[in-house]
Scaffold this motif. Structure first.
Motif, PDB file in Angstrom:
ATOM      1  N   GLU A 200      30.842  26.784  33.686  1.00 33.22           N
ATOM      2  CA  GLU A 200      30.849  27.274  35.067  1.00 33.22           C
ATOM      3  C   GLU A 200      32.290  27.477  35.528  1.00 33.22           C
ATOM      4  OE1 GLU A 200      28.538  25.281  37.935  1.00 33.22           O
ATOM      5  OE2 GLU A 200      26.735  25.128  36.671  1.00 33.22           O
ATOM      6  N   ILE A 201      32.574  28.670  36.039  1.00 35.94           N
ATOM      7  CA  ILE A 201      33.948  29.044  36.398  1.00 35.94           C
ATOM      8  C   ILE A 201      34.541  28.104  37.453  1.00 35.94           C
ATOM      9  CG2 ILE A 201      35.347  30.857  37.476  1.00 35.94           C
ATOM     10  CD1 ILE A 201      33.660  32.900  36.027  1.00 35.94           C
ATOM     11  N   LYS A 234      35.333  35.344  31.473  1.00 38.01           N
ATOM     12  CA  LYS A 234      33.979  35.365  32.009  1.00 38.01           C
ATOM     13  C   LYS A 234      33.872  36.269  33.239  1.00 38.01           C
ATOM     14  CE  LYS A 234      32.391  30.833  30.418  1.00 38.01           C
ATOM     15  NZ  LYS A 234      31.154  31.356  29.796  1.00 38.01           N
ATOM     16  N   ASP A 235      34.889  36.199  34.121  1.00 37.47           N
ATOM     17  CA  ASP A 235      34.873  37.008  35.345  1.00 37.47           C
ATOM     18  C   ASP A 235      36.305  37.441  35.647  1.00 37.47           C
ATOM     19  OD1 ASP A 235      34.501  38.250  37.730  1.00 37.47           O
ATOM     20  OD2 ASP A 235      33.846  36.482  38.843  1.00 37.47           O
ATOM     21  N   PRO A 236      36.698  38.631  35.210  1.00 40.19           N
ATOM     22  CA  PRO A 236      38.083  39.092  35.429  1.00 40.19           C
ATOM     23  C   PRO A 236      38.437  39.276  36.898  1.00 40.19           C
ATOM     24  CG  PRO A 236      36.986  40.392  33.717  1.00 40.19           C
ATOM     25  CD  PRO A 236      35.934  39.574  34.380  1.00 40.19           C
ATOM     26  N   ARG A 242      42.571  34.567  39.042  1.00 46.44           N
ATOM     27  CA  ARG A 242      43.676  35.536  39.044  1.00 46.44           C
ATOM     28  C   ARG A 242      44.927  34.927  39.678  1.00 46.44           C
ATOM     29  NH1 ARG A 242      40.877  40.299  42.088  1.00 46.44           N
ATOM     30  NH2 ARG A 242      42.929  41.307  41.902  1.00 46.44           N
ATOM     31  N   TRP A 243      44.732  34.161  40.755  1.00 53.20           N
ATOM     32  CA  TRP A 243      45.885  33.530  41.394  1.00 53.20           C
ATOM     33  C   TRP A 243      46.537  32.516  40.457  1.00 53.20           C
ATOM     34  CZ3 TRP A 243      47.356  28.577  42.736  1.00 53.20           C
ATOM     35  CH2 TRP A 243      48.421  28.479  43.634  1.00 53.20           C
ATOM     36  N   LEU A 244      45.727  31.708  39.797  1.00 49.69           N
ATOM     37  CA  LEU A 244      46.273  30.718  38.873  1.00 49.69           C
ATOM     38  C   LEU A 244      46.936  31.382  37.668  1.00 49.69           C
ATOM     39  CD1 LEU A 244      43.411  28.053  38.977  1.00 49.69           C
ATOM     40  CD2 LEU A 244      45.724  27.805  39.890  1.00 49.69           C
ATOM     41  N   ASN A 245      46.389  32.504  37.227  1.00 46.73           N
ATOM     42  CA  ASN A 245      47.005  33.223  36.122  1.00 46.73           C
ATOM     43  C   ASN A 245      48.385  33.744  36.529  1.00 46.73           C
ATOM     44  OD1 ASN A 245      46.778  34.269  33.390  1.00 46.73           O
ATOM     45  ND2 ASN A 245      46.659  36.298  34.328  1.00 46.73           N
TER      46      ASN A 245
END
Length: 439
Positions: A200-201, A234-236, A242-245
């Protein structure tokens, strides 16, 4: 308190004065004779009309007799009904007296019961107290609130012992632990949640943030980065992932990549919102650092065409702007009632943390107990992460903690104190008293 109850009693008496007199007012028995006279007048009128019809041969004798019989029967019925109503009046008066007695008892009793249930009798004592005494009561209430939070955490722990498969419970427990600086326990709760739902994301990202916050370097490298990238696969489009990336890229000095990632999220936020403002500052900071990494050559700095000079100047001004510096002067002291529990060489960590956002401190300074009371300045230069500074948020809470172990991780037995929310930029000084023992 006595004056309050006197006023309350007066209001209840006023309410009963409006209710009881109309209910107990005696009615004069004049309705029955008037009603009988009216019924008789109607009978005589209709009988005269019936006789006129018979005289004009509009109806025969048999129809006349039948109609007259019906009129006489109706007259008798109306008179009997009026008599019955007259005989019921004494019973009706008794009912009114009974209802009045019930209301006279029920209205005051229900009003007092409702006040004791919904109201706050203690506020009367606070009004009678002076301002200093009220402050002391409020301080005690805050201590009681903290105790209540600990009690709720204990109940949640007991519930999870009975239901260890409760995913939401583990996530809630982990967030509560991190909010109270119990990073080790919080990390354990998130590990349990991740073991229950590793795909789970939200769970993956919460576990990644917990791993980074609990580490000494606060870095997302390693296991946290793996979890974040797995969530993106799983969910781009997941905004948190995205913020953590982008944060991973920033910590890895890939500033332009971080700016691009955050800018895509910023484009989806409502302009002017607090979230958009904070993220915009992070994008600007990343672009400034990316510009500092690149030193243009002579050929790259050739003059631009005159038609583009204005736009180029504006873009350059935006990209080279820096975040406004922010600082807080913190007066730290130790409550004499617990001073004996600290050694002169114990470390004191003074920190500022965003009231909303990541749990990691925005600025930290380290002193010793022997330096107390002390004046400490927290500013952007002490940020643990380049993207998370005092100037990047609008409100922080400031705290101080005496560490028995000497490291930054909070542990049971540490002495601590915190301030309420402080507006960055509007408040330049804040006082923190170390006055409690960490459970």
């Amino acid at each position: 308190m006595i004056i309050f109850w006197i006023l309350a009693g007066g209001l209840l008496a006023l309410a009963l004065w409006f209710i009881l007199p109309p209910l107990l007012r005696r009615e004069t028995p004049t309705e029955a004779p008037d009603q009988d006279a009216l019924n008789l007048a109607v009978f005589e009128q209709r009988l005269k009309e019936l006789e006129d019809d018979r005289t004009a041969t509009l109806i025969d004798e048999e129809s006349y007799l039948a109609a007259r019989h019906d009129l006489e029967r109706e007259l008798l019925y109306d008179v009997d009904e009026t008599k019955t109503q007259a005989t019921q009046r004494p019973a009706s008066a008794a009912s009114r007296w009974l209802l009045a007695a019930i209301l006279a008892t029920a209205v005051p009793a229900s009003a007092v019961l409702l006040y004791l249930t919904v109201g706050d009798p203690g506020i009367i004592d606070q009004i009678e107290l002076g301002p200093n005494q009220v402050a002391e009561h409020e301080s005690g209430a805050e201590t009681q609130s903290a105790a209540s939070l600990e009690e709720l955490v204990g109940r949640l722990e007991e519930r999870l012992k009975q239901d260890p498969e409760n995913l939401d419970g583990w996530l809630m427990l982990g967030r509560t632990y991190f909010a109270t600086d119990q990073f080790d326990k919080g990390l354990g709760a998130f590990e349990k949640a991740y073991s229950l739902a590793p795909d789970e994301i939200p769970v993956m990202l919460a576990y990644a943030e917990a791993l980074a916050a609990a580490s000494p370097t606060k870095s997302l490298a390693g296991k946290p980065a793996e979890l974040i990238r797995a969530a993106l696969e799983k969910d781009p489009q997941d905004p948190t992932a995205r913020w953590l990336n982008g944060m991973i890229a920033f910590q890895d000095n890939r500033f332009q990549e971080a700016a691009d990632a955050w800018q895509k999220i910023l484009d989806t936020l409502e302009p002017g919102s607090e979230e958009a403002k904070n993220l915009g500052q992070m994008v600007t900071e990343a672009r400034n650092r990316a510009a500092g990494q690149t030193q243009p050559t002579t050929s790259e700095t050739a003059p631009a065409p005159a038609t583009q000079s204005t736009a180029t100047d504006e873009t350059s001004a935006q990209e080279t702007s820096v975040l406004p510096a922010a600082s807080l002067k913190v007066e730290v002291s130790l409550d004499p009632t617990i001073a004996a529990q600290a050694a002169p060489e114990d470390s004191v960590f003074v920190f500022a943390r965003a009231t909303q956002g990541p749990p990691m401190p925005l600025a930290v300074q380290r002193i010793q107990v022997k330096d107390l009371p002390a004046s400490v300045t927290l500013d952007d230069s002490q940020a643990m992460s380049p993207a998370l500074k005092l100037s990047s948020v609008s409100q922080v809470s400031v705290g101080a903690r005496i560490s028995k172990s000497g490291d930054a991780t909070p542990r049971p037995g540490d002495l601590q104190g915190t301030s309420g929310p402080v507006a960055v930029g509007e408040t330049s000084e804040v006082s923190v008293v170390i006055d409690s023992v960490r459970p």
